[in-house]
Write a protein that holds these residues in place. Structure first.
Motif, PDB file in Angstrom:
ATOM      1  N   PRO A  63       0.803  -1.230   0.000  1.00  0.00           N
ATOM      2  CA  PRO A  63       0.000   0.000   0.000  1.00  0.00           C
ATOM      3  C   PRO A  63       0.833   1.276   0.000  1.00  0.00           C
ATOM      4  CG  PRO A  63      -0.806  -1.546   1.654  1.00  0.00           C
ATOM      5  CD  PRO A  63       0.498  -2.078   1.161  1.00  0.00           C
ATOM      6  N   GLU A  64       2.085   1.194   0.429  1.00  0.00           N
ATOM      7  CA  GLU A  64       2.938   2.378   0.421  1.00  0.00           C
ATOM      8  C   GLU A  64       3.420   2.718  -0.990  1.00  0.00           C
ATOM      9  OE1 GLU A  64       3.631   4.371   2.974  1.00  0.00           O
ATOM     10  OE2 GLU A  64       2.266   3.175   4.188  1.00  0.00           O
ATOM     11  N   GLN A  65       3.348   1.759  -1.894  1.00  0.00           N
ATOM     12  CA  GLN A  65       3.900   1.962  -3.233  1.00  0.00           C
ATOM     13  C   GLN A  65       2.863   1.866  -4.350  1.00  0.00           C
ATOM     14  OE1 GLN A  65       7.236  -0.651  -3.891  1.00  0.00           O
ATOM     15  NE2 GLN A  65       8.188  -0.167  -1.920  1.00  0.00           N
ATOM     16  N   VAL A  66       1.730   1.246  -4.067  1.00  0.00           N
ATOM     17  CA  VAL A  66       0.752   0.974  -5.117  1.00  0.00           C
ATOM     18  C   VAL A  66      -0.597   1.584  -4.730  1.00  0.00           C
ATOM     19  CG1 VAL A  66      -0.451  -0.826  -6.416  1.00  0.00           C
ATOM     20  CG2 VAL A  66       1.938  -1.169  -5.725  1.00  0.00           C
ATOM     21  N   GLU A  67      -1.192   2.322  -5.650  1.00  0.00           N
ATOM     22  CA  GLU A  67      -2.539   2.856  -5.461  1.00  0.00           C
ATOM     23  C   GLU A  67      -3.545   1.877  -6.077  1.00  0.00           C
ATOM     24  OE1 GLU A  67      -2.823   7.015  -6.611  1.00  0.00           O
ATOM     25  OE2 GLU A  67      -0.683   7.296  -6.173  1.00  0.00           O
ATOM     26  N   PHE A  68      -4.826   2.188  -5.986  1.00  0.00           N
ATOM     27  CA  PHE A  68      -5.842   1.280  -6.528  1.00  0.00           C
ATOM     28  C   PHE A  68      -6.901   2.066  -7.290  1.00  0.00           C
ATOM     29  CE2 PHE A  68      -8.182   2.834  -2.910  1.00  0.00           C
ATOM     30  CZ  PHE A  68      -9.512   2.774  -3.308  1.00  0.00           C
ATOM     31  N   TYR A  69      -7.548   1.364  -8.207  1.00  0.00           N
ATOM     32  CA  TYR A  69      -8.793   1.870  -8.795  1.00  0.00           C
ATOM     33  C   TYR A  69      -9.786   0.721  -8.868  1.00  0.00           C
ATOM     34  CZ  TYR A  69     -12.475   3.896 -11.359  1.00  0.00           C
ATOM     35  OH  TYR A  69     -13.733   4.341 -11.675  1.00  0.00           O
ATOM     36  N   ARG A  94      -4.201   4.068  -1.340  1.00  0.00           N
ATOM     37  CA  ARG A  94      -4.663   5.379  -1.798  1.00  0.00           C
ATOM     38  C   ARG A  94      -5.413   5.208  -3.119  1.00  0.00           C
ATOM     39  NH1 ARG A  94       0.497   5.762  -0.806  1.00  0.00           N
ATOM     40  NH2 ARG A  94       1.034   6.122  -3.018  1.00  0.00           N
ATOM     41  N   PRO A  95      -6.536   5.894  -3.288  1.00  0.00           N
ATOM     42  CA  PRO A  95      -7.297   5.767  -4.528  1.00  0.00           C
ATOM     43  C   PRO A  95      -6.672   6.559  -5.666  1.00  0.00           C
ATOM     44  CG  PRO A  95      -8.398   7.277  -3.039  1.00  0.00           C
ATOM     45  CD  PRO A  95      -7.230   6.721  -2.284  1.00  0.00           C
ATOM     46  N   ALA A  96      -6.639   5.956  -6.835  1.00  0.00           N
ATOM     47  CA  ALA A  96      -6.176   6.625  -8.052  1.00  0.00           C
ATOM     48  C   ALA A  96      -7.376   7.154  -8.826  1.00  0.00           C
ATOM     49  CB  ALA A  96      -5.380   5.653  -8.921  1.00  0.00           C
ATOM     50  N   SER A  97      -7.139   8.159  -9.646  1.00  0.00           N
ATOM     51  CA  SER A  97      -8.143   8.671 -10.582  1.00  0.00           C
ATOM     52  C   SER A  97      -7.564   8.657 -11.982  1.00  0.00           C
ATOM     53  CB  SER A  97      -8.563  10.097 -10.218  1.00  0.00           C
ATOM     54  OG  SER A  97      -9.356  10.130  -9.051  1.00  0.00           O
ATOM     55  N   ILE A 117     -12.812   9.699 -15.639  1.00  0.00           N
ATOM     56  CA  ILE A 117     -13.429  10.619 -16.589  1.00  0.00           C
ATOM     57  C   ILE A 117     -12.900  10.301 -17.981  1.00  0.00           C
ATOM     58  CG2 ILE A 117     -13.719  13.038 -17.247  1.00  0.00           C
ATOM     59  CD1 ILE A 117     -13.481  13.740 -14.289  1.00  0.00           C
ATOM     60  N   PHE A 118     -13.768   9.802 -18.821  1.00  0.00           N
ATOM     61  CA  PHE A 118     -13.385   9.366 -20.148  1.00  0.00           C
ATOM     62  C   PHE A 118     -13.221  10.539 -21.115  1.00  0.00           C
ATOM     63  CE2 PHE A 118     -14.843   5.359 -18.476  1.00  0.00           C
ATOM     64  CZ  PHE A 118     -14.137   4.393 -19.178  1.00  0.00           C
ATOM     65  N   GLU A 119     -12.888  10.204 -22.357  1.00  0.00           N
ATOM     66  CA  GLU A 119     -12.660  11.213 -23.386  1.00  0.00           C
ATOM     67  C   GLU A 119     -13.937  11.974 -23.727  1.00  0.00           C
ATOM     68  OE1 GLU A 119     -14.071   7.543 -25.428  1.00  0.00           O
ATOM     69  OE2 GLU A 119     -12.577   7.938 -23.859  1.00  0.00           O
ATOM     70  N   ASP A 120     -13.731  13.216 -24.195  1.00  0.00           N
ATOM     71  CA  ASP A 120     -14.792  14.067 -24.743  1.00  0.00           C
ATOM     72  C   ASP A 120     -15.810  14.527 -23.705  1.00  0.00           C
ATOM     73  OD1 ASP A 120     -13.594  13.826 -27.248  1.00  0.00           O
ATOM     74  OD2 ASP A 120     -14.766  12.047 -27.761  1.00  0.00           O
ATOM     75  N   ASN A 121     -15.503  14.401 -22.430  1.00  0.00           N
ATOM     76  CA  ASN A 121     -16.330  15.047 -21.418  1.00  0.00           C
ATOM     77  C   ASN A 121     -16.001  16.529 -21.369  1.00  0.00           C
ATOM     78  OD1 ASN A 121     -18.061  13.198 -19.506  1.00  0.00           O
ATOM     79  ND2 ASN A 121     -16.248  12.011 -20.049  1.00  0.00           N
ATOM     80  N   THR A 122     -17.029  17.346 -21.154  1.00  0.00           N
ATOM     81  CA  THR A 122     -16.858  18.783 -20.939  1.00  0.00           C
ATOM     82  C   THR A 122     -17.338  19.113 -19.532  1.00  0.00           C
ATOM     83  OG1 THR A 122     -17.113  19.366 -23.271  1.00  0.00           O
ATOM     84  CG2 THR A 122     -17.555  21.092 -21.656  1.00  0.00           C
ATOM     85  N   GLY A 130     -17.886  14.837  -6.796  1.00  0.00           N
ATOM     86  CA  GLY A 130     -17.521  14.161  -5.555  1.00  0.00           C
ATOM     87  C   GLY A 130     -16.582  12.999  -5.768  1.00  0.00           C
ATOM     88  N   ASN A 131     -16.496  12.140  -4.764  1.00  0.00           N
ATOM     89  CA  ASN A 131     -15.632  10.966  -4.799  1.00  0.00           C
ATOM     90  C   ASN A 131     -16.324   9.796  -5.491  1.00  0.00           C
ATOM     91  OD1 ASN A 131     -13.763  12.399  -3.177  1.00  0.00           O
ATOM     92  ND2 ASN A 131     -14.778  11.694  -1.305  1.00  0.00           N
ATOM     93  N   ASN A 132     -15.504   8.939  -6.120  1.00  0.00           N
ATOM     94  CA  ASN A 132     -15.996   7.673  -6.655  1.00  0.00           C
ATOM     95  C   ASN A 132     -17.058   7.885  -7.730  1.00  0.00           C
ATOM     96  OD1 ASN A 132     -16.112   4.803  -6.726  1.00  0.00           O
ATOM     97  ND2 ASN A 132     -17.890   4.817  -5.362  1.00  0.00           N
ATOM     98  N   VAL A 133     -16.767   8.784  -8.649  1.00  0.00           N
ATOM     99  CA  VAL A 133     -17.692   9.133  -9.727  1.00  0.00           C
ATOM    100  C   VAL A 133     -17.108   8.669 -11.059  1.00  0.00           C
ATOM    101  CG1 VAL A 133     -18.737  11.046 -11.007  1.00  0.00           C
ATOM    102  CG2 VAL A 133     -18.709  11.081  -8.503  1.00  0.00           C
ATOM    103  N   VAL A 134     -17.958   8.107 -11.920  1.00  0.00           N
ATOM    104  CA  VAL A 134     -17.567   7.721 -13.268  1.00  0.00           C
ATOM    105  C   VAL A 134     -18.342   8.567 -14.271  1.00  0.00           C
ATOM    106  CG1 VAL A 134     -17.497   5.875 -14.987  1.00  0.00           C
ATOM    107  CG2 VAL A 134     -17.074   5.349 -12.564  1.00  0.00           C
ATOM    108  N   LEU A 135     -17.618   9.191 -15.197  1.00  0.00           N
ATOM    109  CA  LEU A 135     -18.231   9.872 -16.332  1.00  0.00           C
ATOM    110  C   LEU A 135     -17.736   9.174 -17.587  1.00  0.00           C
ATOM    111  CD1 LEU A 135     -18.312  12.181 -14.039  1.00  0.00           C
ATOM    112  CD2 LEU A 135     -18.461  13.751 -15.962  1.00  0.00           C
ATOM    113  N   TRP A 136     -18.610   8.377 -18.210  1.00  0.00           N
ATOM    114  CA  TRP A 136     -18.229   7.685 -19.432  1.00  0.00           C
ATOM    115  C   TRP A 136     -18.077   8.713 -20.551  1.00  0.00           C
ATOM    116  CZ3 TRP A 136     -17.199   2.799 -17.971  1.00  0.00           C
ATOM    117  CH2 TRP A 136     -16.738   1.909 -18.968  1.00  0.00           C
ATOM    118  N   SER A 137     -18.009   8.347 -21.785  1.00  0.00           N
ATOM    119  CA  SER A 137     -17.584   9.251 -22.854  1.00  0.00           C
ATOM    120  C   SER A 137     -18.644  10.297 -23.219  1.00  0.00           C
ATOM    121  CB  SER A 137     -17.253   8.454 -24.114  1.00  0.00           C
ATOM    122  OG  SER A 137     -16.291   7.467 -23.844  1.00  0.00           O
TER     123      SER A 137
END
Length: 225
Positions: A63-69, A94-97, A117-122, A130-137
């Protein structure tokens, strides 16, 4: 892109495979492996990397060297992804984004942790995500809007200005939310749903499948076999 961080992906489904591609080709993260609950451990490797039981993940990744998603979609109104996210944090990871290099995020927008957050989001000025949010394309998040924790926004949705999307909400493809609307927590918006006024918590808004016309398509268009 130079790799300066390491990440383990929780899950081994289609989203995990997509996350591997995004992190590998378009981020500073090197993917070092995958992890799933032992009850669902059906293979030992993916893309040449180890797949390990989540219950023993500390044996394999420091956990000191590797983050997660946690690459899980909207199952159980986003609860499954949230559970993995919280469990990994409780183990000291630690959580990655991931934010696509092809997404447009206004400089003063505020993004929480563990977002994808995927491509072509504005994402326009003064937006808060907030935390733990997914925005697809291909989504549009209008100025001064707020997306609360644990939401999943699928593709080509429009969230207008001064809106609030409540916790755990799912917004389907091609849905639209008018200005100054509050979407209650735990809402489910189907494909192409338009919301014009505030919603209560714990609501489902279905999209309707149109009935086929009585004339056949081949006959209508005079198409011959």
């Amino acid at each position: 892109m130079i790799k300066t961080k390491k990440v383990v992906i929780l899950g081994d489904s289609a989203f995990a495979e997509v996350a591997y591609e995004c992190f590998t080709r378009d981020s500073e993260y090197e993917v070092v492996g995958f992890s799933v609950n032992s009850a669902f451990l059906e293979r030992n490797e993916l893309f040449g990397l180890p797949v390990v039981p989540l219950e023993e993940i500390e044996r394999f990744f420091d956990p000191e060297q590797v983050e997660f998603y946690a690459a899980l979609v909207y199952s159980q109104l986003n609860r499954l992804r949230t559970r993995f996210y919280e469990e990994a944090k409780s183990k000291g990871y630690r959580p990655a984004s991931y934010i696509s290099s092809r997404a447009f995020v206004w400089p003063n927008a505020v993004l929480g942790e563990h977002c994808f957050i995927f491509e072509d989001n504005t994402i326009q000025p003064f937006v808060k995500i907030g935390n733990n949010v997914v925005l697809w394309s291909g989504n549009h998040v209008g100025h001064h809007s707020v997306i609360e924790d644990n939401c999943f926004i699928s593709s080509h949705a429009v969230i207008s200005g001064f809106c609030t999307v409540g916790r755990n909400t799912f917004i389907g493809v091609n849905s639209a939310i008018a200005n100054n609307v509050v979407i209650g927590a735990d809402n489910w918006l189907g494909v192409g749903v338009n919301i014009l006024k505030n919603t209560d918590p714990d609501c489902i808004f279905k999209s309707e499948q149109p009935e086929p016309a009585k004339v056949s398509a081949r006959r209508f268009f005079k198409a011959r076999t």
